[in-house]
Design a protein around this motif. Structure first.
Motif, PDB file in Angstrom:
ATOM      1  N   ARG A 124      14.118  19.211 -15.135  1.00 11.83           N
ATOM      2  CA  ARG A 124      13.053  18.701 -14.262  1.00 11.83           C
ATOM      3  C   ARG A 124      12.091  19.807 -13.814  1.00 11.83           C
ATOM      4  NH1 ARG A 124      12.505  13.960 -11.881  1.00 11.83           N
ATOM      5  NH2 ARG A 124      11.315  13.811  -9.962  1.00 11.83           N
ATOM      6  N   ASN A 125      12.601  20.998 -13.548  1.00 13.33           N
ATOM      7  CA  ASN A 125      11.734  22.097 -13.090  1.00 13.33           C
ATOM      8  C   ASN A 125      10.743  22.506 -14.168  1.00 13.33           C
ATOM      9  OD1 ASN A 125      12.954  22.214 -10.574  1.00 13.33           O
ATOM     10  ND2 ASN A 125      14.496  23.667 -11.269  1.00 13.33           N
ATOM     11  N   ALA A 126      11.212  22.638 -15.405  1.00 11.60           N
ATOM     12  CA  ALA A 126      10.299  22.992 -16.502  1.00 11.60           C
ATOM     13  C   ALA A 126       9.291  21.874 -16.725  1.00 11.60           C
ATOM     14  CB  ALA A 126      11.094  23.256 -17.783  1.00 11.60           C
ATOM     15  N   ALA A 127       9.741  20.629 -16.604  1.00 10.48           N
ATOM     16  CA  ALA A 127       8.825  19.496 -16.779  1.00 10.48           C
ATOM     17  C   ALA A 127       7.719  19.538 -15.720  1.00 10.48           C
ATOM     18  CB  ALA A 127       9.594  18.178 -16.693  1.00 10.48           C
ATOM     19  N   ARG A 128       8.092  19.817 -14.479  1.00 10.89           N
ATOM     20  CA  ARG A 128       7.092  19.890 -13.401  1.00 10.89           C
ATOM     21  C   ARG A 128       6.075  20.988 -13.679  1.00 10.89           C
ATOM     22  NH1 ARG A 128      10.304  20.080  -9.393  1.00 10.89           N
ATOM     23  NH2 ARG A 128      10.604  22.329  -9.501  1.00 10.89           N
ATOM     24  N   GLU A 129       6.549  22.162 -14.108  1.00  9.35           N
ATOM     25  CA  GLU A 129       5.636  23.264 -14.391  1.00  9.35           C
ATOM     26  C   GLU A 129       4.673  22.919 -15.533  1.00  9.35           C
ATOM     27  OE1 GLU A 129       5.264  25.931 -12.445  1.00  9.35           O
ATOM     28  OE2 GLU A 129       6.739  24.862 -11.232  1.00  9.35           O
ATOM     29  N   ASP A 130       5.181  22.271 -16.571  1.00  9.44           N
ATOM     30  CA  ASP A 130       4.310  21.917 -17.688  1.00  9.44           C
ATOM     31  C   ASP A 130       3.351  20.788 -17.327  1.00  9.44           C
ATOM     32  OD1 ASP A 130       5.040  23.881 -19.538  1.00  9.44           O
ATOM     33  OD2 ASP A 130       6.883  22.792 -20.006  1.00  9.44           O
ATOM     34  N   LEU A 142      -2.434  13.200 -14.105  1.00  8.94           N
ATOM     35  CA  LEU A 142      -1.626  12.710 -12.984  1.00  8.94           C
ATOM     36  C   LEU A 142      -1.363  11.213 -13.077  1.00  8.94           C
ATOM     37  CD1 LEU A 142      -3.151  14.548  -9.904  1.00  8.94           C
ATOM     38  CD2 LEU A 142      -0.793  14.695 -10.714  1.00  8.94           C
ATOM     39  N   ALA A 143      -2.363  10.471 -13.492  1.00 10.74           N
ATOM     40  CA  ALA A 143      -2.241   9.011 -13.560  1.00 10.74           C
ATOM     41  C   ALA A 143      -1.234   8.572 -14.617  1.00 10.74           C
ATOM     42  CB  ALA A 143      -3.608   8.389 -13.833  1.00 10.74           C
ATOM     43  N   SER A 144      -0.880   9.460 -15.534  1.00  7.89           N
ATOM     44  CA  SER A 144       0.066   9.123 -16.600  1.00  7.89           C
ATOM     45  C   SER A 144       1.510   9.459 -16.254  1.00  7.89           C
ATOM     46  CB  SER A 144      -0.314   9.863 -17.885  1.00  7.89           C
ATOM     47  OG  SER A 144      -1.599   9.503 -18.299  1.00  7.89           O
ATOM     48  N   ILE A 145       1.740  10.136 -15.153  1.00  6.80           N
ATOM     49  CA  ILE A 145       3.107  10.522 -14.767  1.00  6.80           C
ATOM     50  C   ILE A 145       3.776   9.303 -14.135  1.00  6.80           C
ATOM     51  CG2 ILE A 145       4.533  12.086 -13.398  1.00  6.80           C
ATOM     52  CD1 ILE A 145       2.170  14.081 -13.482  1.00  6.80           C
ATOM     53  N   GLU A 146       4.799   8.789 -14.802  1.00  8.39           N
ATOM     54  CA  GLU A 146       5.452   7.558 -14.357  1.00  8.39           C
ATOM     55  C   GLU A 146       6.466   7.797 -13.239  1.00  8.39           C
ATOM     56  OE1 GLU A 146       7.063   5.711 -17.835  1.00  8.39           O
ATOM     57  OE2 GLU A 146       5.078   5.402 -18.712  1.00  8.39           O
ATOM     58  N   ASP A 147       7.121   8.943 -13.230  1.00  8.26           N
ATOM     59  CA  ASP A 147       8.103   9.274 -12.204  1.00  8.26           C
ATOM     60  C   ASP A 147       7.357   9.575 -10.901  1.00  8.26           C
ATOM     61  OD1 ASP A 147       9.817  10.762 -10.474  1.00  8.26           O
ATOM     62  OD2 ASP A 147      11.045  11.381 -12.173  1.00  8.26           O
ATOM     63  N   LEU A 150       8.150  12.997  -9.181  1.00  5.30           N
ATOM     64  CA  LEU A 150       7.595  14.101  -9.968  1.00  5.30           C
ATOM     65  C   LEU A 150       6.069  14.129  -9.845  1.00  5.30           C
ATOM     66  CD1 LEU A 150       8.287  16.415 -11.860  1.00  5.30           C
ATOM     67  CD2 LEU A 150       8.136  14.803 -13.767  1.00  5.30           C
ATOM     68  N   ARG A 151       5.471  12.960  -9.858  1.00  6.26           N
ATOM     69  CA  ARG A 151       4.004  12.864  -9.705  1.00  6.26           C
ATOM     70  C   ARG A 151       3.578  13.476  -8.375  1.00  6.26           C
ATOM     71  NH1 ARG A 151       0.936   7.147 -10.620  1.00  6.26           N
ATOM     72  NH2 ARG A 151      -1.180   7.916 -10.611  1.00  6.26           N
ATOM     73  N   ARG A 152       4.315  13.158  -7.314  1.00 10.78           N
ATOM     74  CA  ARG A 152       4.001  13.679  -5.986  1.00 10.78           C
ATOM     75  C   ARG A 152       4.170  15.204  -5.958  1.00 10.78           C
ATOM     76  NH1 ARG A 152       1.075  11.269  -2.748  1.00 10.78           N
ATOM     77  NH2 ARG A 152       2.167   9.375  -3.202  1.00 10.78           N
ATOM     78  N   GLU A 153       5.214  15.722  -6.600  1.00  8.81           N
ATOM     79  CA  GLU A 153       5.442  17.167  -6.652  1.00  8.81           C
ATOM     80  C   GLU A 153       4.295  17.876  -7.381  1.00  8.81           C
ATOM     81  OE1 GLU A 153       9.223  17.524  -8.588  1.00  8.81           O
ATOM     82  OE2 GLU A 153      10.347  16.896  -6.823  1.00  8.81           O
ATOM     83  N   VAL A 154       3.858  17.304  -8.499  1.00  2.62           N
ATOM     84  CA  VAL A 154       2.745  17.891  -9.259  1.00  2.62           C
ATOM     85  C   VAL A 154       1.466  17.838  -8.432  1.00  2.62           C
ATOM     86  CG1 VAL A 154       1.300  17.624 -11.320  1.00  2.62           C
ATOM     87  CG2 VAL A 154       3.792  17.414 -11.501  1.00  2.62           C
ATOM     88  N   MET A 155       1.250  16.707  -7.760  1.00  6.22           N
ATOM     89  CA  MET A 155       0.075  16.573  -6.891  1.00  6.22           C
ATOM     90  C   MET A 155       0.057  17.632  -5.795  1.00  6.22           C
ATOM     91  SD  MET A 155      -0.900  12.744  -5.747  1.00  6.22           S
ATOM     92  CE  MET A 155      -1.063  13.244  -4.081  1.00  6.22           C
ATOM     93  N   ASP A 173      -4.364   9.757  -7.906  1.00  7.75           N
ATOM     94  CA  ASP A 173      -3.004   9.276  -7.656  1.00  7.75           C
ATOM     95  C   ASP A 173      -2.975   7.769  -7.388  1.00  7.75           C
ATOM     96  OD1 ASP A 173      -0.187   9.533  -7.164  1.00  7.75           O
ATOM     97  OD2 ASP A 173      -0.635   9.340  -5.028  1.00  7.75           O
ATOM     98  N   LYS A 174      -4.036   7.217  -6.871  1.00  3.06           N
ATOM     99  CA  LYS A 174      -4.079   5.788  -6.561  1.00  3.06           C
ATOM    100  C   LYS A 174      -4.442   4.919  -7.758  1.00  3.06           C
ATOM    101  CE  LYS A 174      -5.310   6.847  -1.833  1.00  3.06           C
ATOM    102  NZ  LYS A 174      -6.403   7.023  -0.915  1.00  3.06           N
ATOM    103  N   VAL A 175      -4.900   5.550  -8.836  1.00  6.68           N
ATOM    104  CA  VAL A 175      -5.296   4.807 -10.032  1.00  6.68           C
ATOM    105  C   VAL A 175      -4.050   4.295 -10.750  1.00  6.68           C
ATOM    106  CG1 VAL A 175      -6.381   5.012 -12.310  1.00  6.68           C
ATOM    107  CG2 VAL A 175      -7.443   6.068 -10.311  1.00  6.68           C
TER     108      VAL A 175
END
Length: 178
Positions: A124-130, A142-147, A150-155, A173-175
């Protein structure tokens, strides 16, 4: 003297034939294989849960593999291989292929797909960084991140890096993508 000239001429012809094969014929053949395998990979992806998708993905890998070392290769071969490994559930191989693709070209879709494979493998950590790297290229990733978590962490990371874009990031994020 004649024998020496004949040997030089023969070596020149052999070198020319080898160069033609490696720099013209092989890349052309791999481009054709890549075009065919693009459609085959898309079909396998659409029927991914079915056993036939795994069979198709294995056939796609077998067809694409000889082109990995081809001269003048592009990222398409690596991305198609990675996508097929992802269908097969071989995430470590998919990750390796996506990283090879990143050595050839850095694109947001490569980082995004790498993150999907890393997430599937449990990293998960490597996924977030990428995903952050992908979003640095293109905020709409961002709109394509389903989790949602994880989306919130990236945001949060993006807003910390670019506070002046906080409103845009929150809007994306709202889209809801179809």
């Amino acid at each position: 003297m004649k024998a020496a000239r004949f040997a030089v001429a023969l070596l020149t012809i052999a070198a020319g034939a080898a160069a033609f094969y490696y720099f013209c014929l092989l890349p052309y053949r791999c481009n054709r294989i890549e075009s065919l395998q693009r459609a085959a990979t898309a079909a396998a992806y659409q029927s991914a849960p079915a056993p036939s998708a795994r069979i198709a993905a294995r056939q796609n890998v077998d067809a694409l593999w000889p082109c990995r070392g081809a001269t003048c290769r592009d990222v398409g071969i690596d991305m198609l291989l990675a996508a097929n490994y992802h269908i097969l559930g071989q995430e470590d191989e998919a990750i390796r292929c996506y990283r090879d693709a990143l050595r050839l070209d850095q694109r947001p879709e490569i980082y995004f797909n790498l993150a999907v494979s890393e997430l599937a493998s449990g990293d998960r950590n490597a996924a977030r960084e990428d995903l952050v790297r992908a979003a640095l290229f293109n905020r709409w990733i961002l709109a394509s991140i389903e989790d949602g978590v994880l989306r919130r962490e990236v945001m949060t990371r993006l807003i910390a890096l670019y506070p002046e874009e906080a409103e845009l990031i929150r809007t994306i994020d709202k889209v809801v993508l179809p």
